[in-house]
Design a protein around this motif. Sequence first.
Motif, short mmCIF file in Angstrom:
data_model
loop_
_atom_site.label_atom_id
_atom_site.label_comp_id
_atom_site.label_asym_id
_atom_site.label_seq_id
_atom_site.Cartn_x
_atom_site.Cartn_y
_atom_site.Cartn_z
N GLU A 156 -1.08 -4.26 2.92
CA GLU A 156 -2.40 -4.35 3.14
C GLU A 156 -2.76 -5.18 3.95
OE1 GLU A 156 -5.54 -3.89 -0.42
OE2 GLU A 156 -4.75 -6.21 -0.21
N VAL A 197 0.91 -1.05 0.03
CA VAL A 197 -0.02 0.10 0.16
C VAL A 197 0.86 1.14 0.09
CG1 VAL A 197 -1.70 1.40 0.98
CG2 VAL A 197 -1.83 -1.23 1.24
N LYS A 254 -5.58 0.99 -2.49
CA LYS A 254 -5.69 -0.47 -2.42
C LYS A 254 -4.06 -1.09 -2.52
CE LYS A 254 -10.14 -1.01 -2.56
NZ LYS A 254 -10.55 -1.67 -1.09
N GLU A 264 -10.34 1.82 5.24
CA GLU A 264 -11.12 1.54 4.11
C GLU A 264 -10.87 2.71 3.13
OE1 GLU A 264 -13.96 3.46 6.76
OE2 GLU A 264 -12.51 1.89 6.86
#
Length: 340
Positions: free
Chosen positions: A315, A275, A330, A326
């Motif tokens: 992640e 990430v 991603k 959230e």
Amino acid sequence: MDVYAGHSHSDVAARRRRAAVLAVALVACLRLHGGNTSGDAFSARGIQRRPHAISASPASAIESSSDSNRRGMLGALLASSLQVATVGILPTPAVAEAGPVFVAGATGNTGQRVVKELQRLGYTVVAGARNQEKAAKAFGSSVQSVPLDVEKFSVDAMAEALKGTKFLICATGFVPGNPFDMNKLAKAVDREGTIKLVDAAKKAGVQRFVLVSSILTNGRAIGQENNPGFVITNAFGGILDEKLVAEKYLKNSGLDYTILRPGGLKDKAPEGPAVIGKEDTLLSGEVSRDLVAKVAVSTLSKPAASRQTVELIEEGTCLGNVQKCEELPKGQADESIWFS
């Protein structure tokens, strides 16, 4: 600027014409003898299976061979001729053009991984380390090692060590020990040592400085002084505050740079994709040193990483009680899209 450095446009054009003529002639020969221009005849495997195909007298060898061998030899000759005709036309791989990469703190837990990742990708590496015996044990004769101590060396001495290298990846950091010495060491290594290394890099003509720092270095300015990660990490000699001073110095140095701020470092292999967040956006999380090394090295070939401060975790390691996980980017398992 001509991408084919060292060759004029007329030289390149002439070589291209010769290559085209050879290609047309040899393809015509292949078709005349019932062959085709695809598959094994043009592969390295095909050439290796028919070493006689590119002998000192290819014409006589072709005439005296059977039809099947003749097609194979003509294909090999085509591949060989095209390679000769295009010497100097095709640009060399980016890594070959990159020049040596200097790794400061090369024998540390992260530094060793950076060196190995650079080697895996074909870079020439110079390992800077305080302990040359440890460097020899870690890298053997595969890597040039030079003495480097950011705490004790002068700017001139470090510049001499950096001479001839194009990129610098700094993975230095003080090692916590005596609690009464931590403030002194954090300042000497992570602040003043890095600042001296920046000055040395400028003096030595280094083109890109990649600094491995930490998330939350700017914690005070973004309201994260009570963040458990900030409190615990900064308890070690105020290290985050010292790193921030060094980061700011690098940004204002005039050097091309990338600042990579990883989360909590772990020695085991990655358990999730990378990430990669913007500056001051990742407030928690962990990351494998292996992944830190990969991302640090990847910045050398990523124009989008130039003059950027980025943050890195794996992640699935973000803490929901610290930030809205959230909302984070991603994870990116595909290295080719990092910084794209």
